[in-house]
Scaffold this motif. Sequence first.
Motif, PDB file in Angstrom:
ATOM      1  N   ASP A  83       1.095  -1.304  -0.155  1.00  0.00           N
ATOM      2  CA  ASP A  83       0.170  -0.011   0.090  1.00  0.00           C
ATOM      3  C   ASP A  83       0.856   1.150  -0.145  1.00  0.00           C
ATOM      4  O   ASP A  83       2.088   1.200   0.553  1.00  0.00           O
ATOM      5  N   ARG A 114     -13.706  -2.007 -11.584  1.00  0.00           N
ATOM      6  CA  ARG A 114     -14.131  -3.355 -11.055  1.00  0.00           C
ATOM      7  C   ARG A 114     -15.542  -3.551 -11.529  1.00  0.00           C
ATOM      8  O   ARG A 114     -16.414  -2.743 -12.014  1.00  0.00           O
ATOM      9  N   VAL A 134     -20.317  -9.755  -2.632  1.00  0.00           N
ATOM     10  CA  VAL A 134     -19.505 -10.200  -1.595  1.00  0.00           C
ATOM     11  C   VAL A 134     -18.561  -9.372  -1.271  1.00  0.00           C
ATOM     12  O   VAL A 134     -17.814  -8.905  -1.948  1.00  0.00           O
TER      13      VAL A 134
HETATM   14  C1  LIG Z   1     -16.669 -10.077 -15.332  1.00  0.00           C
HETATM   15  C2  LIG Z   1     -16.392  -9.923 -13.665  1.00  0.00           C
HETATM   16  C3  LIG Z   1     -17.525 -10.242 -13.186  1.00  0.00           C
HETATM   17  C4  LIG Z   1     -17.861  -9.813 -11.427  1.00  0.00           C
HETATM   18  N1  LIG Z   1     -18.737 -10.285 -10.817  1.00  0.00           N
HETATM   19  C5  LIG Z   1     -19.060 -10.219  -9.562  1.00  0.00           C
HETATM   20  C6  LIG Z   1     -20.136 -10.363  -8.710  1.00  0.00           C
HETATM   21  O1  LIG Z   1     -21.082 -10.562  -9.244  1.00  0.00           O
HETATM   22  N2  LIG Z   1     -19.935 -10.383  -7.656  1.00  0.00           N
HETATM   23  C7  LIG Z   1     -18.953  -9.881  -6.821  1.00  0.00           C
HETATM   24  O2  LIG Z   1     -18.929 -10.193  -5.734  1.00  0.00           O
HETATM   25  N3  LIG Z   1     -17.490  -9.972  -7.624  1.00  0.00           N
HETATM   26  C8  LIG Z   1     -17.698 -10.095  -8.767  1.00  0.00           C
HETATM   27  N4  LIG Z   1     -16.482  -9.931  -9.361  1.00  0.00           N
HETATM   28  C9  LIG Z   1     -15.328  -9.333  -8.806  1.00  0.00           C
HETATM   29  C10 LIG Z   1     -15.118  -8.003  -8.351  1.00  0.00           C
HETATM   30  O3  LIG Z   1     -14.999  -7.448  -9.752  1.00  0.00           O
HETATM   31  C11 LIG Z   1     -13.909  -7.407  -7.758  1.00  0.00           C
HETATM   32  O4  LIG Z   1     -12.767  -8.099  -8.206  1.00  0.00           O
HETATM   33  C12 LIG Z   1     -14.226  -8.046  -6.216  1.00  0.00           C
HETATM   34  O5  LIG Z   1     -15.333  -7.385  -5.506  1.00  0.00           O
HETATM   35  C13 LIG Z   1     -12.952  -7.588  -5.485  1.00  0.00           C
HETATM   36  O6  LIG Z   1     -12.727  -6.394  -5.849  1.00  0.00           O
HETATM   37  P1  LIG Z   1     -12.513  -5.313  -4.282  1.00  0.00           P
HETATM   38  O7  LIG Z   1     -12.064  -3.886  -4.906  1.00  0.00           O
HETATM   39  O8  LIG Z   1     -13.452  -5.316  -3.539  1.00  0.00           O
HETATM   40  O9  LIG Z   1     -10.964  -6.061  -3.927  1.00  0.00           O
HETATM   41  P2  LIG Z   1      -9.454  -5.468  -4.020  1.00  0.00           P
HETATM   42  O10 LIG Z   1      -9.003  -4.228  -3.240  1.00  0.00           O
HETATM   43  O11 LIG Z   1      -9.327  -5.466  -5.614  1.00  0.00           O
HETATM   44  O12 LIG Z   1      -8.705  -6.907  -3.398  1.00  0.00           O
HETATM   45  C14 LIG Z   1      -8.813  -7.984  -4.162  1.00  0.00           C
HETATM   46  C15 LIG Z   1      -7.845  -8.759  -3.484  1.00  0.00           C
HETATM   47  O13 LIG Z   1      -6.378  -8.472  -3.565  1.00  0.00           O
HETATM   48  C16 LIG Z   1      -5.515  -8.493  -2.351  1.00  0.00           C
HETATM   49  N5  LIG Z   1      -5.335  -7.231  -1.863  1.00  0.00           N
HETATM   50  C17 LIG Z   1      -6.055  -6.129  -1.757  1.00  0.00           C
HETATM   51  N6  LIG Z   1      -5.300  -5.265  -1.127  1.00  0.00           N
HETATM   52  C18 LIG Z   1      -4.506  -5.670  -0.436  1.00  0.00           C
HETATM   53  C19 LIG Z   1      -3.358  -5.307   0.458  1.00  0.00           C
HETATM   54  N7  LIG Z   1      -3.236  -4.215   0.878  1.00  0.00           N
HETATM   55  N8  LIG Z   1      -2.628  -6.274   1.121  1.00  0.00           N
HETATM   56  C20 LIG Z   1      -2.562  -7.594   0.660  1.00  0.00           C
HETATM   57  N9  LIG Z   1      -3.416  -8.055  -0.214  1.00  0.00           N
HETATM   58  C21 LIG Z   1      -4.303  -7.137  -0.653  1.00  0.00           C
HETATM   59  C22 LIG Z   1      -6.512  -9.574  -1.415  1.00  0.00           C
HETATM   60  O14 LIG Z   1      -6.322 -10.803  -1.600  1.00  0.00           O
HETATM   61  C23 LIG Z   1      -7.965  -9.197  -2.009  1.00  0.00           C
HETATM   62  O15 LIG Z   1      -8.755 -10.081  -1.750  1.00  0.00           O
HETATM   63  C24 LIG Z   1     -16.429  -9.851 -11.004  1.00  0.00           C
HETATM   64  C25 LIG Z   1     -15.412  -9.934 -11.666  1.00  0.00           C
HETATM   65  C26 LIG Z   1     -15.284  -9.857 -12.871  1.00  0.00           C
HETATM   66  C27 LIG Z   1     -14.204  -9.875 -13.886  1.00  0.00           C
END
Ligand SMILES: Cc1cc2nc3c(=O)[nH]c(=O)nc-3n(C[C@H](O)[C@H](O)[C@H](O)COP(=O)(O)OP(=O)(O)OC[C@H]3O[C@@H](n4cnc5c(N)ncnc54)[C@H](O)[C@@H]3O)c2cc1C
Length: 557
Positions: free
Chosen positions: A318, A347, A367
């Motif tokens: 980070d 996303r 989720v």
């Molecule tokens: C076509 C498609 C459809 C999708 N549909 C859905 C859906 O219907 N519902 C759904 O819930 N999701 C869906 N997703 C997934 C969604 O797009 C995201 O990828 C998901 O919600 C995670 O994003 P985020 O920003 O919450 O997590 P992010 O911040 O991107 O983190 C993702 C992962 O990165 C790692 N990470 C992040 N920050 C840190 C850190 N500081 N230190 C260590 N590890 C870290 C962790 O492992 C974490 O779990 C879909 C994705 C695609 C490509």
Amino acid sequence: MITETKFSKLKELIEDSSESELIWINGYLTGLVSSRSVVAPAPKTGVKKITLVFGTDTGNSKKIATGFAQQLKKSGIQVKLQSLDQYRVTDLLKEEYFYVIISTHGDGEPPAAAKKFYDYIHANSLSLPNLKYAVLALGDSAYPLFCKAGEDVDGRLKHLGASRQLPVEKCDTDFEATASSWLENLVKTLSASPDDSVRPVPKKSTGKKTFEGTILTNTNLNGRGSVKQTHHIELSSTGVVYEPGDSLGLVPENPAHRVEAILSAVAINGNKKIAYRNEELAIRNLLSKKLNITYLPERLVKKYAALVEQEIPSIRMDLLNLLKIYPVKDATQFEEVINFLEPITPRLYSIASSLVAHEDEVHLTVVRNCFTVNDELCYGLCSDYLANLPVSASFEFYIHKNSEFKLPSPDKDIIMIGPGTGIAPFRSFLEERNATGSSGRNWLFYGDQHFESDFLYQTEIQNYLQIGALTRVDVAFSRDQAEKIYVQHKMTKQGSEFFSWLESGAHVYVCGAQSMAGDVERSLLQIIEDFGNKNPDAAKSYLSQLKEDGRFQKDVY
Ligand SMILES: Cc1cc2nc3c(=O)[nH]c(=O)nc-3n(C[C@H](O)[C@H](O)[C@H](O)COP(=O)(O)OP(=O)(O)OC[C@H]3O[C@@H](n4cnc5c(N)ncnc54)[C@H](O)[C@@H]3O)c2cc1C
Ligand SMILES: Cc1cc2nc3c(=O)[nH]c(=O)nc-3n(C[C@H](O)[C@H](O)[C@H](O)COP(=O)(O)O)c2cc1C
């Protein structure tokens, strides 16, 4: 002009349509006209035969390539059109005129279907002096590595000695105009003797179409005792247009407390304005809305280490941790850091509703992503942002079309395999099929950890079963018994029935986690082997045929 009869039919259709239907019709006609408008003059002299390959994930490159092939054929050019996953890489040595349309996915990676080709040309020292080529790269400028896969393929073919006939053309999400201008140039190049000097003049881009969504509902679907938090989110959005199988894309904001912590760690005035992509923006605004500050990729950690002249391990970190452990010299040096930070990545979330059932609305199933770092519970950026949005809050989004994940005609049977949030597009499919009275049968495989707390949309699913909109449902709750049971086990258990649906033409859909989709595909192969009495090779070709016919479609992440 059109005849009076046609005009009165058109007027009748307009009067009979809602506002959102009119918007859809407008978009459809614009697309149709633009796709027909490319003038492809017949080459009097020049090339008669080319290979056109595409690497796609969500169908855009395929759509462009298919349209181009038709137009080139009309111009008298013989086109061998192939998806890169079907392309025999060893044929590359025999090619003479070779054109590639390829998108970028993941973090600057080629689509899964193009990986074999991409790896082959990068891993082998081929000599391609006879190959003439050009690359059309599809991407989204909101991602840090814009059109990287296309650029890589272009650079690598050049490196292998091939002759580049047109500079690589990078298309943003509104790719139509740029793509047709590339084709015009290609046709010019093919009709004359190949000439490196032809430069595409991209037509005016229309920009990414965005919508404003306002939260109507945001509820946690998981019950007490669940380790998960899955939010059913309903948005109202006037004029939004999408189809079941499409996703919603958004750029989340960084949490205010993290932004403030960064500002105080470097003692900089957050209101100070600095230039960013043709705009003057306050640093606070940039850090909260535009720049990615979490989990920086290694390439940025390396840049940071070089700037602050300190030894930093090559791992993702980070920005706040970097600043705390390896501080910048002063606020001015921090501005240099800002200069190389990358935009917040969009996303995507599968759309869980149908416009036929909910006009001007988009529903999502999100989720809340959670993980631990040094024993501290952390949440994913976007899912946490969405999970915390209150009713009436608004955000901007766009629709990411996926023409490779679409319902078949209403009379066809479908089998949907979607554990966890993988259920989202199938809620959309079911709403659509129910609202339009489709006659095809619908079979759902759903699963999660516990029946009691994790059966998302349980009442809706039971209701669909009662009214016959769902023909059958098989559920797998992995942790309700000693041995783990997943959706693929339920498929195997129903193997005979599953195969008989396949034989009567059913389309199979898988949505959710990558690893689950791999297990599902393996079970599907086994079912084909066991119940179709086929050897492993015959089962594989049965499955390949399903894929080729668009009868096995995946949307996995
Ligand atoms: C076509 C498609 C459809 C999708 N549909 C859905 C859906 O219907 N519902 C759904 O819930 N999701 C869906 N997703 C997934 C969604 O797009 C995201 O990828 C998901 O919600 C995670 O994003 P985020 O920003 O919450 O997590 P992010 O911040 O991107 O983190 C993702 C992962 O990165 C790692 N990470 C992040 N920050 C840190 C850190 N500081 N230190 C260590 N590890 C870290 C962790 O492992 C974490 O779990 C879909 C994705 C695609 C490509
Ligand atoms: C999960 C995901 C990741 C993406 N990553 C990138 C990227 O790193 N760089 C980029 O330029 N475009 C990226 N894109 C945008 C796609 O390249 C763009 O939507 C393109 O039009 C898709 O074409 P296709 O349908 O042929 O695959 C990404 C899209 C998705 C869905």
